[in-house]
Design a protein around this motif. Structure first.
Motif, short mmCIF file in Angstrom:
data_model
loop_
_atom_site.label_atom_id
_atom_site.label_comp_id
_atom_site.label_asym_id
_atom_site.label_seq_id
_atom_site.Cartn_x
_atom_site.Cartn_y
_atom_site.Cartn_z
N GLY A 168 0.83 -1.21 0.00
CA GLY A 168 0.00 0.00 0.00
C GLY A 168 0.85 1.25 0.00
N GLY A 169 1.77 1.34 -0.96
CA GLY A 169 2.53 2.57 -1.18
C GLY A 169 1.92 3.33 -2.35
N PRO A 170 2.61 4.37 -2.81
CA PRO A 170 2.04 5.16 -3.92
C PRO A 170 1.75 4.33 -5.16
N ALA A 171 2.61 3.37 -5.50
CA ALA A 171 2.39 2.58 -6.72
C ALA A 171 1.16 1.71 -6.58
N GLY A 172 1.09 0.95 -5.48
CA GLY A 172 -0.01 0.01 -5.29
C GLY A 172 -1.34 0.72 -5.15
N LYS A 227 1.93 -4.65 4.75
CA LYS A 227 2.54 -5.29 5.93
C LYS A 227 2.59 -4.38 7.15
N GLY A 228 2.42 -3.08 6.98
CA GLY A 228 2.45 -2.17 8.12
C GLY A 228 1.19 -2.30 8.97
N SER A 229 1.25 -1.79 10.20
CA SER A 229 0.08 -1.87 11.09
C SER A 229 -1.07 -1.04 10.54
N GLY A 272 7.85 -1.79 -3.21
CA GLY A 272 8.87 -0.77 -3.03
C GLY A 272 10.26 -1.35 -3.23
N CYS A 273 11.27 -0.53 -2.88
CA CYS A 273 12.67 -0.88 -3.13
C CYS A 273 13.04 -2.23 -2.51
N ARG A 274 13.66 -3.10 -3.32
CA ARG A 274 14.13 -4.42 -2.89
C ARG A 274 12.98 -5.25 -2.29
N LEU A 281 21.14 4.15 0.92
CA LEU A 281 20.42 4.00 2.20
C LEU A 281 20.08 5.39 2.70
N GLY A 282 18.80 5.66 2.84
CA GLY A 282 18.37 6.96 3.35
C GLY A 282 18.05 6.86 4.83
N ILE A 283 18.69 7.71 5.63
CA ILE A 283 18.38 7.77 7.07
C ILE A 283 17.77 9.15 7.31
N ARG A 334 15.39 3.78 5.19
CA ARG A 334 14.83 2.97 4.10
C ARG A 334 15.81 3.02 2.94
N ALA A 335 15.99 1.90 2.26
CA ALA A 335 16.82 1.90 1.06
C ALA A 335 16.06 2.57 -0.07
N ILE A 336 16.82 3.15 -0.99
CA ILE A 336 16.24 3.82 -2.15
C ILE A 336 16.85 3.17 -3.40
N VAL A 337 16.04 2.98 -4.42
CA VAL A 337 16.50 2.26 -5.61
C VAL A 337 16.94 3.30 -6.63
N ASP A 352 8.76 1.00 -7.24
CA ASP A 352 10.16 0.74 -6.92
C ASP A 352 10.49 -0.75 -6.82
N ASP A 353 9.48 -1.61 -6.77
CA ASP A 353 9.74 -3.05 -6.89
C ASP A 353 10.42 -3.31 -8.24
N ALA A 354 10.12 -2.42 -9.22
CA ALA A 354 10.73 -2.53 -10.54
C ALA A 354 11.76 -1.42 -10.77
N ILE A 411 15.99 12.62 -7.57
CA ILE A 411 15.80 11.98 -6.25
C ILE A 411 14.31 11.88 -5.94
N LYS A 412 13.55 11.52 -6.94
CA LYS A 412 12.10 11.40 -6.74
C LYS A 412 11.60 10.14 -7.40
N GLY A 413 10.74 9.44 -6.68
CA GLY A 413 10.21 8.21 -7.24
C GLY A 413 8.73 8.04 -7.01
C1 LIG Z 1 15.27 8.63 2.07
C2 LIG Z 1 14.38 8.71 0.87
C3 LIG Z 1 14.05 9.95 0.33
C4 LIG Z 1 13.20 10.03 -0.77
N1 LIG Z 1 12.85 11.26 -1.23
C5 LIG Z 1 11.93 11.36 -2.21
C6 LIG Z 1 11.41 12.63 -2.59
O1 LIG Z 1 11.79 13.66 -2.03
N2 LIG Z 1 10.49 12.66 -3.57
C7 LIG Z 1 10.03 11.52 -4.17
O2 LIG Z 1 9.17 11.61 -5.06
N3 LIG Z 1 10.52 10.33 -3.84
C8 LIG Z 1 11.44 10.21 -2.87
N4 LIG Z 1 11.89 8.98 -2.48
C9 LIG Z 1 11.45 7.80 -3.23
C10 LIG Z 1 10.02 7.41 -2.95
O3 LIG Z 1 9.80 7.33 -1.56
C11 LIG Z 1 9.75 6.06 -3.61
O4 LIG Z 1 10.12 6.13 -4.96
C12 LIG Z 1 8.30 5.66 -3.50
O5 LIG Z 1 7.93 5.57 -2.14
C13 LIG Z 1 8.07 4.32 -4.20
O6 LIG Z 1 6.73 3.95 -4.06
P1 LIG Z 1 6.32 2.41 -4.08
O7 LIG Z 1 4.84 2.39 -3.91
O8 LIG Z 1 6.91 1.76 -5.25
O9 LIG Z 1 7.01 1.76 -2.81
P2 LIG Z 1 6.94 2.13 -1.26
O10 LIG Z 1 6.63 3.56 -1.06
O11 LIG Z 1 8.18 1.60 -0.65
O12 LIG Z 1 5.69 1.32 -0.71
C14 LIG Z 1 5.70 -0.07 -0.64
C15 LIG Z 1 4.65 -0.51 0.36
O13 LIG Z 1 4.52 -1.93 0.28
C16 LIG Z 1 4.53 -2.50 1.58
N5 LIG Z 1 5.08 -3.86 1.43
C17 LIG Z 1 6.33 -4.20 1.04
N6 LIG Z 1 6.44 -5.54 0.97
C18 LIG Z 1 5.24 -6.06 1.32
C19 LIG Z 1 4.75 -7.38 1.43
N7 LIG Z 1 5.50 -8.43 1.11
N8 LIG Z 1 3.48 -7.56 1.86
C20 LIG Z 1 2.68 -6.49 2.16
N9 LIG Z 1 3.11 -5.20 2.06
C21 LIG Z 1 4.36 -5.00 1.64
C22 LIG Z 1 5.42 -1.57 2.38
O14 LIG Z 1 5.17 -1.69 3.75
C23 LIG Z 1 5.03 -0.21 1.81
O15 LIG Z 1 3.92 0.33 2.49
C24 LIG Z 1 12.73 8.85 -1.38
C25 LIG Z 1 13.05 7.61 -0.84
C26 LIG Z 1 13.86 7.54 0.27
C27 LIG Z 1 14.18 6.20 0.86
#
Ligand SMILES: Cc1cc2nc3c(=O)[nH]c(=O)nc-3n(C[C@H](O)[C@H](O)[C@H](O)COP(=O)(O)OP(=O)(O)OC[C@H]3O[C@@H](n4cnc5c(N)ncnc54)[C@H](O)[C@@H]3O)c2cc1C
Ligand code: SF4
Length: 547
Positions: free
Chosen positions: A15-19, A40-42, A184-186, A210-212, A300-303, A323-325, A333-335
């Protein structure tokens, strides 16, 4: 006990932005298509960590009326500053003209991506999507012909040694005509799918940082809502590493700041956590945080490999999105915007396939549709940014990026390569002197344990360790003598500790799995790829309020 199953047209993992963008788009296009999302989050948002400066292009397309609907985009970017930090004291502000145009943020917003996901989840539910937080997808389920049938959530109530406890509940299978992986990433399942379907054949290795990150509450008179500050150089370059920092003034007198350490670093003595702590003492950064209070910590790691590293995104029965892909645009620095767009394009392909009464086949047309989208096109234009940084370092790499992106609009007729995987970059510890990081002052800098406390991470202790070692001996027989076991330092949550037994004097690796913040760095950076991160029992992990 047999596993129960439920059937949907589309199952979405994550349940991130992509999903969530994919889920919303499917139901906007056809409300007959049943969709569920497992997270997977609460709660949705609990595991989301981002910067985040948000480019609203995909959101504008998905919900053109997002303002009226109350999307949490409250802070427009008002100013952009970029500095090269030359030493612990010195810095050089980069004149606006020389900044690659991808780093300009006019029209963007400083947001909490976690909060945007919470809002997207509300929109998805209003459209009829079923969302299941606390459910980690632990396994991909296949049909007999090898196509993806869906996923299974993990069993609950399994003890440390694998025994079923009184609270045991078998996982649940979720079957779909199609399954979208948006972890998401990895991603843990994404990694398995890439291997099984050889989705990375002919591609460059994926690259990561690795983003802290921390969130601070600062005195009102110090707060400049809408200010964006990025830095490169010190402290990472002092130890031969690359990366950069971000510091944003968001609403409510809050400042978010973070350091992204490129995981291609070679010195196993480097500690990204300690680099972040000393970074906060630089005068350019300190002035924003001093007198404030740190309220949240996470990692969190960033891809960042870009299109050269993007795996094939389609296979029988499923798609990889976001980011899975590896859809992040590292030059910006935006995803988030590209992750959303990749999900929306996937949604359109899936809805068409279901309309044509197809099921569990390979939606190969997704590749073309994604390629035709602006998300792919911006990644293509900025494809050389990351490899240039790796090849020539931050300064010359950025100068190259300026010419490539600002002058030639990414049309230079070559594609730079970055062929060495991050885990293969580490050199023996004996080649580097010890690094004596300064002690935290507990005002600007802190220790790991008090930091992890602020991530609110929580795991049921009596469960099998979710950090699997392929070979239990490698940490002590290979990693310790050769690399001084780098996991002790790259893990931002202090999960890995080398402990010396009092009586025998023997060393062993202790894994404090309950501290894990799910950043995935160990799965990426372990030099022998001996560590596999798998999902812990559902709901385990950080509880970020607004990361
Ligand atoms: C430090 C840092 C700074 C960043 N700064 C920016 C920025 O300024 N602007 C920007 O646009 N982007 C930024 N990004 C990148 C951006 O956060 C990602 O590109 C974006 O969040 C990717 O979205 P996603 O939906 O692919 O994955 P994610 O946002 O990672 O969401 C994945 C979701 O899936 C859930 N999940 C994972 N595995 C499972 C599983 N097996 N079962 C159930 N749930 C699962 C996770 O808990 C999470 O909620 C940054 C990233 C980092 C780490
Ligand atoms: S154990 Fe691995 S995934 Fe967990 S916090 Fe440490 S490095 Fe990150």
């Amino acid at each position: 006990m047999e596993r129960e199953y439920m059937e949907y047209d589309v199952v979405i993992v994550g349940g991130g932005p992509a999903g969530l963008a994919a889920a919303c788009r499917i139901r906007q296009l056809n409300e007959e298509v049943s969709v569920c999302v497992v997270e997977k989050g609460s709660e949705v948002g609990a595991h989301i960590l981002s910067g985040a400066v948000f480019e609203p292009r995909a959101l504008n397309e998905l919900f053109p009326d997002w303002k009226e609907k109350g999307a949490p985009l409250h802070t427009e970017v008002k100013g952009d500053e970029i500095y090269v930090l030359k030493s612990a004291e010195k810095s050089q502000k980069v004149p606006n003209f020389f900044v690659p145009k991808t780093m300009h943020n006019e029209g963007n917003y400083i947001i909490s991506l976690g909060n945007l996901c919470r809002w997207l989840a509300e929109q998805a539910e209003a459209l009829g999507v079923e969302i299941y937080p606390c459910f980690a997808a632990s396994e991909v389920i296949y049909h007999e012909d090898g196509s993806v049938k869906g996923i299974a959530t993990g069993d609950m109530g399994i003890g440390l040694n694998g025994e079923q406890k009184d609270s045991y509940m078998p996982g649940m299978e979720l079957h779909g005509k199609y399954t979208l992986f948006a972890e998401g990433c990895r991603g843990h399942l994404g990694k398995q799918l890439i291997e099984k379907f050889k989705l990375d054949e002919g591609k460059e290795p994926q690259h990561y940082g690795l983003g802290i990150k921390e969130i601070w509450k600062v005195p009102a008179e110090q707060h400049q809502q809408g200010l964006v500050v990025h830095t490169a150089g010190w402290p990472l370059d002092e130890n031969g590493a690359a990366g950069g920092s971000f510091l944003y003034h968001i609403e409510d007198n809050q400042v978010v700041c973070g350091l992204i350490t490129d995981l291609s670093y070679q010195n196993p003595r480097l500690s990204p956590f300690d680099e972040f702590q000393r970074y906060k003492h630089h005068p350019v950064i300190k002035q924003h945080l001093e007198g404030g209070e740190r309220i949240t910590y996470g990692a969190r790691a960033i891809v960042k490999g870009g299109i050269q590293s993007q795996p094939k995104m389609h296979f029988a029965g499923g798609l990889l999105i976001g980011d899975d892909a590896g859809t992040l645009n590292f030059a910006k620095i935006k995803g988030s915007h590209t992750a959303m767009k990749s999900g929306m394009v996937a949604a359109e392909c899936v809805v068409e396939a279901i309309k044509a009464e197809r099921s569990s086949d390979d939606i190969a047309e997704y590749a073309e549709a994604y390629k035709a989208s602006w998300a792919y096109q911006e990644l293509w234009a900025q494809r050389n940014f990351g490899p240039a940084q790796h090849k020539w370092g931050n300064i010359i790499g950025s100068a190259y990026a300026f010419i490539d992106i600002n002058i030639f609009n990414g049309n230079l007729p070559w594609t730079l390569s970055d062929p060495v995987a991050d885990h293969d970059q580490l050199k023996p510890a004996s080649e580097f002197p010890e690094i004596n990081y300064p002690k935290p002052d507990s005002k600007l800098s802190f220790d790991k344990l008090s930091s992890v406390f602020l991530s609110n991470t929580n795991h049921e202790e009596d469960q099998p360790c979710h950090l699997k070692l392929k070979d239990n001996d490698i940490p002590i027989t290979v990693n310790l003598p050769k690399y001084d076991e780098p996991a002790q330092r790259y893990c931002p949550a202090g999960v890995y500790e080398i402990v010396k037994e009092e009586e025998s004097g023997d060393c062993r690796l202790q894994i404090n799995a309950q501290n894990c913040v799910h950043c995935k760095t160990c799965d990426i950076k372990d030099p022998t790829q001996n560590i596999t991160w798998v999902v812990p029992e559902g709901a385990g992990g950080p509880n970020y309020p607004n990361m």
